[in-house]
Enzyme design. Structure first.
Site, PDB file in Angstrom:
ATOM      1  CG  ASP A   7      -2.186   0.959   1.143  1.00  0.00           C
ATOM      2  OD1 ASP A   7      -2.590   1.037   0.214  1.00  0.00           O
ATOM      3  OD2 ASP A   7      -2.508   1.869   1.954  1.00  0.00           O
ATOM      4  CG  HIS A  28      -4.956   2.778  -3.653  1.00  0.00           C
ATOM      5  ND1 HIS A  28      -3.835   3.239  -4.231  1.00  0.00           N
ATOM      6  CD2 HIS A  28      -5.514   2.334  -2.628  1.00  0.00           C
ATOM      7  CE1 HIS A  28      -3.360   2.966  -2.600  1.00  0.00           C
ATOM      8  NE2 HIS A  28      -4.086   2.659  -2.084  1.00  0.00           N
ATOM      9  CG  HIS A  39      -6.887  -2.234  -4.611  1.00  0.00           C
ATOM     10  ND1 HIS A  39      -8.125  -1.625  -4.044  1.00  0.00           N
ATOM     11  CD2 HIS A  39      -7.612  -2.799  -3.604  1.00  0.00           C
ATOM     12  CE1 HIS A  39      -9.337  -2.489  -2.906  1.00  0.00           C
ATOM     13  NE2 HIS A  39      -8.314  -3.416  -2.519  1.00  0.00           N
ATOM     14  CG  HIS A  96      -5.926  -1.996   0.026  1.00  0.00           C
ATOM     15  ND1 HIS A  96      -6.836  -1.638  -0.318  1.00  0.00           N
ATOM     16  CD2 HIS A  96      -4.880  -0.839   0.820  1.00  0.00           C
ATOM     17  CE1 HIS A  96      -6.510   0.209  -0.616  1.00  0.00           C
ATOM     18  NE2 HIS A  96      -5.711   0.036  -0.182  1.00  0.00           N
TER      19      HIS A  96
HETATM   20 ZN   LIG Z   1      -4.841   1.757   0.035  1.00  0.00          ZN
END
Ligand SMILES: [Zn+2]
Length: 363
Positions: free
Chosen positions: A173, A256, A259, A273
């Site tokens: 992340d 993101h 993601h 994540h």
């Molecule tokens: Zn994140």
């Protein structure tokens, strides 16, 4: 456009930090009662320390067992628990989803929020943003709340007890922070709080990336042995504080959004994540046509710490064209942060970048 920088009111980190929780709450004028929304390992590791620390500070509290997913249903259950207990503050203790659900409730009820991550698995703890998922684990929406947490308290003794995979995901992340910030800075787009970025946020995001490269492997060795070392402290700070401030005050971009796209494929649901975000970083760099040297540095880092570098690493070894198209379509949905890229992005471009990133990672 005004520049906006957003941060929690107070950040405390270190070995056995939970022992200082009562004192820190008192210092901020939070007198309780406090509802602690807690994951299983947070309860197991910290319940005795809560009793002692909050007891000494004469702060009443009750504990709500987290239901896992940060969904509308879970937010409803916590809201009921806050009302029933007459709590005046909401504390989230656990991973990102526990903290996100506590934050959403605190905002709905206009109560102060305290964030006590027991893993360094994402940059959720410092932000004023909750990620809402469906009960089935699919990304649903970002909920922007009004205030960042009043206090973020990170107990690195607890973080060192967590599975290494969680720290690795946190590095995934955090790996996105500088690349997404750089894209947003270059494009002069609005950050997560609707303002222009500051030089401060950009510098924090860059320090986040440099810290990962310098200390990632050593920190991983520390969690493998459940020990707290200076390298672990620096990676916990990078994953939690630097990444949190960097993404919120500079902005998100393709990584993101990719993601979020990946969550459209049920095969990726067992993955964390940060694991999906790491592959999102590779995809973003391919999409942006980044220099090979930079991509190699990122690939090398991912390989060394054990972050995914291919679709197979995310359960998508045999993904059919329809699945990849669904991911690309979701990643480019209106309002997605992929549209912060300085060129227009469509699903076909993301589809191709996914496959090219996969080929690079599988070399
Ligand atoms: Zn994140």
């Amino acid at each position: 456009m005004l520049s906006v920088f957003s941060s929690p009111g107070h950040y405390v980190q270190g070995r056995d930090a939970t022992a200082a929780l009562g004192e820190e709450l008192r210092r901020l004028g939070i007198e309780g009662p406090v509802l602690i929304v807690a994951g299983n390992s947070a309860r197991r590791l910290l319940a005795a320390t809560w009793e002692r620390s909050l007891g000494e500070a004469k702060i009443e509290y009750s504990v709500h067992r987290s239901g896992g997913e940060c969904s509308r249903a879970e937010i409803g259950r916590i809201t009921e628990a806050v009302r029933a207990s007459g709590s005046a503050a909401v504390l989230g203790a656990g991973g990102g989803k526990v903290i996100d659900s506590a934050r959403a409730v605190a905002d709905d009820l206009e109560l102060p929020m305290i964030s006590c991550p027991t893993t360094a698995s994402s940059d959720a703890p410092c932000s004023a943003l909750s990620v809402i998922y469906t009960e089935a684990g699919e990304f649903e929406a970002y909920q922007l709340v009004r205030r960042n947490p009043a206090l973020v308290l990170v107990d690195t003794s607890a973080v060192a007890q967590a599975p290494a995979r969680l720290l690795i995901a946190g590095m995934g992340d955090a790996l996105a922070t500088w690349f997404e910030a750089r894209t947003c800075l270059t494009g002069h787009v609005r950050n997560m709080r609707g303002g222009a970025s500051t030089r401060s946020a950009g510098a924090l995001a860059e320090l986040c990336y440099r810290t990962l490269l310098a200390d990632g492997l050593q920190a991983l060795a520390a969690v493998h042995t459940h020990t707290v070392t200076p390298a672990l402290e620096r990676i916990v700070e990078a994953n939690t504080l630097l990444s949190g401030l960097g993404f919120e005050s500079s902005g998100l971009a393709a990584a993101h959004a990719v993601h979020n796209g990946l969550t459209a494929a049920p095969q990726t649901h067992p993955y964390l994540h940060g694991e999906k975000v790491a592959f999102g970083v590779l995809t973003q760099l391919v999409l942006e046509g980044a220099p090979g040297e930079e991509i190699d540095t990122v690939l090398d880092f991912c390989d060394r710490v054990g972050l995914p570098t291919s679709l197979a690493d995310l359960g998508l070894a045999d993904a059919d064209p329809e699945t990849l198209s669904a991911i690309a379509t979701r990643a480019t949905a209106p309002g997605e942060t992929i549209h912060n890229e300085p060129f227009s992005v469509d699903a076909e471009m993301v589809h191709d970048a996914l496959r090219a990133a996969d080929a690079l990672g599988g070399r």
